[in-house]
Design a protein around this motif. Structure first.
Motif, short mmCIF file in Angstrom:
data_model
loop_
_atom_site.label_atom_id
_atom_site.label_comp_id
_atom_site.label_asym_id
_atom_site.label_seq_id
_atom_site.Cartn_x
_atom_site.Cartn_y
_atom_site.Cartn_z
N GLY A 1 -1.43 3.74 -7.47
CA GLY A 1 -1.64 2.32 -7.23
C GLY A 1 -2.77 2.05 -6.25
O GLY A 1 -3.59 1.16 -6.46
N VAL A 2 -2.83 2.84 -5.18
CA VAL A 2 -3.89 2.68 -4.18
C VAL A 2 -5.24 3.06 -4.78
O VAL A 2 -6.25 2.37 -4.56
N VAL A 3 -5.26 4.14 -5.54
CA VAL A 3 -6.51 4.57 -6.20
C VAL A 3 -7.03 3.47 -7.11
O VAL A 3 -8.23 3.15 -7.13
N GLY A 4 -6.12 2.85 -7.86
CA GLY A 4 -6.53 1.78 -8.76
C GLY A 4 -6.99 0.54 -8.03
O GLY A 4 -8.01 -0.07 -8.38
N THR A 5 -6.26 0.16 -6.99
CA THR A 5 -6.62 -1.05 -6.23
C THR A 5 -8.00 -0.94 -5.59
O THR A 5 -8.77 -1.90 -5.59
N LEU A 6 -8.32 0.24 -5.06
CA LEU A 6 -9.58 0.43 -4.33
C LEU A 6 -10.67 1.07 -5.18
O LEU A 6 -11.72 1.45 -4.65
N MET A 7 -10.42 1.21 -6.48
CA MET A 7 -11.41 1.75 -7.41
C MET A 7 -11.93 3.12 -6.94
O MET A 7 -13.14 3.36 -6.84
N LEU A 8 -10.99 4.01 -6.68
CA LEU A 8 -11.34 5.35 -6.22
C LEU A 8 -11.19 6.39 -7.34
O LEU A 8 -11.20 7.60 -7.08
N LEU B 1 -5.14 10.80 0.56
CA LEU B 1 -4.09 9.84 0.22
C LEU B 1 -2.73 10.52 0.15
O LEU B 1 -1.71 9.96 0.59
N ARG B 2 -2.71 11.74 -0.37
CA ARG B 2 -1.44 12.48 -0.48
C ARG B 2 -0.90 12.83 0.90
O ARG B 2 0.32 12.81 1.12
N MET B 3 -1.78 13.16 1.84
CA MET B 3 -1.32 13.43 3.19
C MET B 3 -0.64 12.21 3.79
O MET B 3 0.43 12.30 4.41
N SER B 4 -1.27 11.04 3.61
CA SER B 4 -0.68 9.81 4.12
C SER B 4 0.67 9.56 3.49
O SER B 4 1.62 9.12 4.16
N ILE C 1 -9.50 3.07 4.06
CA ILE C 1 -8.60 1.94 3.84
C ILE C 1 -7.40 2.39 3.00
O ILE C 1 -6.26 2.00 3.26
N GLY C 2 -7.66 3.23 2.00
CA GLY C 2 -6.59 3.71 1.14
C GLY C 2 -5.53 4.49 1.89
O GLY C 2 -4.33 4.38 1.57
N MET C 3 -5.94 5.28 2.88
CA MET C 3 -4.96 6.05 3.66
C MET C 3 -3.99 5.13 4.38
O MET C 3 -2.81 5.46 4.56
N GLU C 4 -4.46 3.95 4.79
CA GLU C 4 -3.58 2.99 5.44
C GLU C 4 -2.79 2.17 4.41
O GLU C 4 -1.69 1.71 4.69
N MET C 5 -3.35 1.99 3.23
CA MET C 5 -2.69 1.21 2.20
C MET C 5 -1.51 1.93 1.57
O MET C 5 -0.65 1.30 0.96
N ILE C 6 -1.45 3.24 1.73
CA ILE C 6 -0.37 4.03 1.13
C ILE C 6 1.00 3.51 1.55
O ILE C 6 1.95 3.46 0.75
N THR C 7 1.14 3.11 2.80
CA THR C 7 2.43 2.65 3.30
C THR C 7 2.70 1.19 2.99
O THR C 7 3.72 0.64 3.42
N ASN C 8 1.77 0.56 2.25
CA ASN C 8 1.93 -0.84 1.85
C ASN C 8 2.17 -1.76 3.05
O ASN C 8 3.13 -2.54 3.09
N PRO C 9 1.30 -1.71 4.07
CA PRO C 9 1.53 -2.50 5.29
C PRO C 9 1.28 -3.98 5.06
O PRO C 9 0.34 -4.35 4.34
N PRO C 10 2.08 -4.87 5.64
CA PRO C 10 1.83 -6.30 5.52
C PRO C 10 0.66 -6.78 6.36
O PRO C 10 0.16 -7.88 6.17
N ILE C 11 0.23 -5.93 7.33
CA ILE C 11 -0.91 -6.28 8.19
C ILE C 11 -1.93 -5.15 8.10
O ILE C 11 -1.59 -3.98 8.27
N LEU C 12 -3.19 -5.49 7.83
CA LEU C 12 -4.27 -4.51 7.77
C LEU C 12 -5.37 -4.96 8.73
O LEU C 12 -5.89 -6.07 8.62
#
Length: 595
Positions: free
Chosen positions: A138-145, A115-118, A171-182
């Protein structure tokens, strides 16, 4: 983790983006057979913001092709609109996250490091360290990691992340950038029923934050099926339903396909509608089923054309979603990761060291005491054989190991490169630099053992000089292996090709290189020749054994001190040339257009 941290990702403003498809078709042409195969036929529909949409169909229905078109990976005819604007494939990476079916992750990294790399490589550099940490939390919390945050990925079927954790990390690696499309390709593939349900439930929560979530899916459970807001059903490249999941059963019931009570709708649709093959029935039954499929395709196509696809004309903002950071930042991060990978991959490092110790011990046992009872020239010839032995090992072993190991790492590189994490050169440079200590250590280990056991020079100058040129040969070999493995995606081809490159260089650069063969010119482009010449010079020329000057052994092959400096520059030039060639090959193979 507190509820505040779990909602940090949701608190960030997300631009709602809807994707509309109008008459999208994809046809593959075969020049040899002069035929065309229609993969997608006139697709019309809409992926809405705030909803998770699943694309279902049997193998070959066109699910992945449709997904790749939406993701900007494949070009097609027709129109793809984002909020009513023409689709810009080259900018799709900036507004979307793409999660492939296979979770290709660096095995020695932890979830936090992934996640930090992303975050480091794709978020704007203007973000402060606390803001970056807040995003990761935030991503860790959202995805229960939380529980696996500091767990290394590990190999599949070994101690490390479970299948569900690997998927959520991807999924978390892509969620880091807060994309509107996944966009996700088969996110539940290989997962058990409960884990698949958990993953899709998380996708639904992500969509409810305002994102457009699109996923292909294969035979979901009933509970998982009903989590999707909308369903797209496909047969042979055509859509037969695109709409709310809650209405799909009633729609097909109106066409005469009534899903039995207590039956999983997904199973029913696959067995009765989507699958073109029917086991244990005659040709008439298959023909009848095909006819029904054509009928429902026609029914939906008429309905799709009669309804206009709603468009939104809200400007799409690209600039703040993803950015490629500077070369220096990419290189420093990748260099630290590469070194960490070498240190953590203890099994591979120990195997390389063990290989050097084993080969050195074997060579020492073979050459130890050779020629002692004879004259000095006899001992000198044993020493010469030992030099060829250790040089041959160092020209093949590093290249062979590199072909095997880099084939795995290349898949990770290609996934991360195409996702926009970094450019080719900083990755390539960090890979080469991190390999230097490994080649020095293994070469020095082999050299120490053979200098102690075999009749080689025991003085410091002879040992250091020979080891230095052995290291240069090892780096040349590593670079050759890197070039060969960069040429192919399949490791079978690279390992099969490597001997065709290495053995001619060994044969023509060694004892057999001075003959009149039409291939004798290869000795001048063989790093093996220049390394052996130098080591022979340091070990043989001017040396006396049992009172006998063994220089004449070296003079037979023109080994002289005058050539040492020239050999050094030639070997350094080979390393530089192979470095540039490897980069060019890796750049060409990774940036070529993918179908």
């Amino acid at each position: 983790m507190s509820d505040d941290k779990k909602t940090k990702t949701a608190d960030k403003k997300i631009q709602p983006l809807s994707i509309a498809l109008k008459n999208v078709s994809y046809i593959v042409s075969s020049k040899k057979k002069k035929t065309e195969k229609v993969i997608l036929r006139e697709i019309n529909g809409r992926f809405s913001a705030g909803k998770v949409t699943a694309i279902l169909g049997s193998s070959g229905a066109g699910k992945t092709t449709l997904l790749n078109i939406v993701a900007g990976k494949t070009e097609a005819t027709g129109s793809v609109l984002i909020n009513g604007q023409r689709f810009q494939a080259e900018k799709m990476k900036k507004i979307s996250g793409f999660v492939s079916q296979e979770d290709i992750l660096l095995e020695t990294s932890t979830v936090d490091e992934l996640l930090r790399m992303s975050a480091v490589l794709r978020l704007p550099s203007s973000l402060s360290a606390p803001e970056v940490e807040e995003t990761i939390d935030g991503v860790v919390g959202t995805l229960m990691l939380d529980k696996c945050r500091n767990t290394v990925v590990g190999e599949i079927n070994s101690v490390g992340l479970s299948g569900g954790e690997r998927k959520r990390a991807s999924i978390g690696m892509e969620m880091i950038t807060n994309p509107p499309i996944l966009i996700l390709d088969e996110p539940t593939s290989g997962l058990d029923t409960f884990t698949a349900y958990v993953v899709v439930k998380k996708l639904k929560e992500i969509a409810q934050q305002g994102r457009t979530v699109i996923s292909t899916i294969h035979q979901p459970s009933s509970d998982t099926f009903h989590l999707f807001d909308e369903i797209v059903l496909m047969i042979d490249g055509s859509v037969v339903y695109w709409g709310p999941t809650s209405q799909v059963i009633s729609y097909f019931a109106g066409l005469g396909f009534v899903c039995p009570t207590y039956t999983n709708p997904a199973d029913y649709f696959f067995m009765e509608l989507l699958n073109g093959e029917t086991e244990g029935v005659g040709e008439d039954a298959i023909r009848e089923k095909r006819e029904k499929q054509r009928e429902i395709i026609s029914q939906w196509r008429t309905r799709a054309h009669s309804g206009a696809v709603e468009e939104e004309f809200t400007a799409v903002k690209y600039k703040e979603l993803k950015r490629t950071v500077s070369f220096l930042r990419q290189y420093l991060f990748l260099q630290a990761r590469s070194i960490k990978n070498v240190l953590r991959n203890k099994r591979l490092s120990m195997m390389k060291l063990f290989q050097a110790v084993f080969i050195g011990t074997l060579g020492g046992m073979i050459f130890a005491g050779g020629g002692k009872d004879g004259d000095g020239l006899s001992v000198g010839r044993v020493a010469r054989g030992c030099i060829f032995f250790m040089s041959t090992n160092q020209v093949y072993s590093p290249a062979g190991t590199t072909c095997t190991v880099f084939a795995v790492e290349k898949r990770i590189f290609e996934k991360e490169f195409h996702a926009g994490y970094y450019k080719v050169f900083p990755y390539y440079l960090s890979k080469v630099i991190s390999e230097l200590p490994v080649q020095i250590l293994t070469s020095a280990t082999l050299s120490i053992i053979l200098h102690v056991a075999a009749p080689l020079r025991k003085d410091l100058v002879g040992f250091v000089g020979s080891t230095f040129f052995l290291c240069m040969l090892s780096m040349n070999s590593f670079m050759i292996g890197l070039v060969v493995s960069a040429c192919f995606s399949d490791p079978l081809y690279s390992t099969a090709t490597l001997p065709l490159v290495i053995f001619p260089l060994i044969l023509t650069g060694g004892l057999f290189g001075k003959g009149g063969s039409v291939f004798s010119w290869l000795r001048y482009v063989s790093p093996y020749k220049y390394a052996v010449d130098s080591i022979m010079t340091l070990e043989i020329v001017g040396r006396k054994i049992n009172g006998t000057d063994i220089t004449e052994i070296a003079l037979e092959a023109d080994y002289t001190f005058d050539n040492l400096l020239v050999n050094f520059f030639v070997l350094a030039g080979f390393i530089a040339a192979l470095f540039l060639l490897g980069f060019a090959v890796l750049f060409a193979t990774s940036t070529r257009k993918r179908v």
